[in-house]
Design a protein around this motif. Structure first.
Motif, short mmCIF file in Angstrom:
data_model
loop_
_atom_site.label_atom_id
_atom_site.label_comp_id
_atom_site.label_asym_id
_atom_site.label_seq_id
_atom_site.Cartn_x
_atom_site.Cartn_y
_atom_site.Cartn_z
N GLU A 27 -137.86 -81.95 14.46
CA GLU A 27 -137.92 -82.85 13.31
C GLU A 27 -137.76 -82.07 12.01
O GLU A 27 -137.06 -82.51 11.09
CB GLU A 27 -139.25 -83.62 13.30
CG GLU A 27 -139.37 -84.64 14.40
CD GLU A 27 -140.76 -85.22 14.53
OE1 GLU A 27 -140.86 -86.38 14.95
OE2 GLU A 27 -141.75 -84.51 14.21
N LEU A 28 -138.39 -80.90 11.94
CA LEU A 28 -138.29 -80.08 10.74
C LEU A 28 -136.85 -79.63 10.49
O LEU A 28 -136.36 -79.68 9.36
CB LEU A 28 -139.21 -78.86 10.85
CG LEU A 28 -139.24 -77.93 9.65
CD1 LEU A 28 -139.65 -78.66 8.37
CD2 LEU A 28 -140.19 -76.76 9.92
N VAL A 29 -136.16 -79.25 11.53
CA VAL A 29 -134.75 -78.86 11.40
C VAL A 29 -133.94 -80.03 10.86
O VAL A 29 -133.12 -79.87 9.94
CB VAL A 29 -134.18 -78.39 12.76
CG1 VAL A 29 -132.66 -78.30 12.72
CG2 VAL A 29 -134.79 -77.05 13.16
N LEU A 55 -130.96 -82.59 6.31
CA LEU A 55 -130.73 -83.71 5.40
C LEU A 55 -131.00 -83.30 3.96
O LEU A 55 -130.24 -83.66 3.06
CB LEU A 55 -131.60 -84.91 5.78
CG LEU A 55 -131.39 -86.18 4.96
CD1 LEU A 55 -129.93 -86.63 4.99
CD2 LEU A 55 -132.31 -87.28 5.44
N GLU A 56 -132.05 -82.52 3.72
CA GLU A 56 -132.33 -82.02 2.37
C GLU A 56 -131.13 -81.25 1.83
O GLU A 56 -130.72 -81.45 0.69
CB GLU A 56 -133.54 -81.09 2.38
CG GLU A 56 -134.86 -81.77 2.53
CD GLU A 56 -136.02 -80.79 2.58
OE1 GLU A 56 -137.08 -81.13 2.07
OE2 GLU A 56 -135.86 -79.67 3.14
N GLU A 57 -130.58 -80.37 2.66
CA GLU A 57 -129.45 -79.55 2.22
C GLU A 57 -128.23 -80.42 1.94
O GLU A 57 -127.55 -80.25 0.94
CB GLU A 57 -129.11 -78.49 3.27
CG GLU A 57 -128.05 -77.55 2.76
CD GLU A 57 -128.03 -76.24 3.53
OE1 GLU A 57 -126.92 -75.71 3.69
OE2 GLU A 57 -129.10 -75.78 3.95
#
Length: 69
Positions: free
Chosen positions: A44-46, A51-53
């Motif tokens: 999930e963190l990946v 998405l942030e990037e």
């Protein structure tokens, strides 16, 4: 507790714009939410970081205070 820019109706936005014009100042509207940080699996963190990037923004994963993690 988390604060972010408020979600306002078109009428509320118009009221703020009118006051901005009268004052000659810019106003920001913030709202508070009763949330706490939530945990993520490695996968999930990946996905969140990808998405942030792609969006060029920071995301915060939260849950409502008192709800089960």
């Amino acid at each position: 507790m988390l604060s972010s820019l408020s979600k306002l109706s078109p009428d509320e936005l118009e009221e703020i714009r009118q006051l901005e014009n009268e004052l000659g100042k810019t106003l920001l509207s913030y709202s508070s939410y009763d949330v706490v940080a939530d945990n993520l699996t490695d996968d999930e963190l990946v996905r969140v970081r990808q998405l942030e990037e792609r969006l060029g923004t920071s995301l915060v994963v939260v849950r409502e205070r008192g709800s089960k993690a």
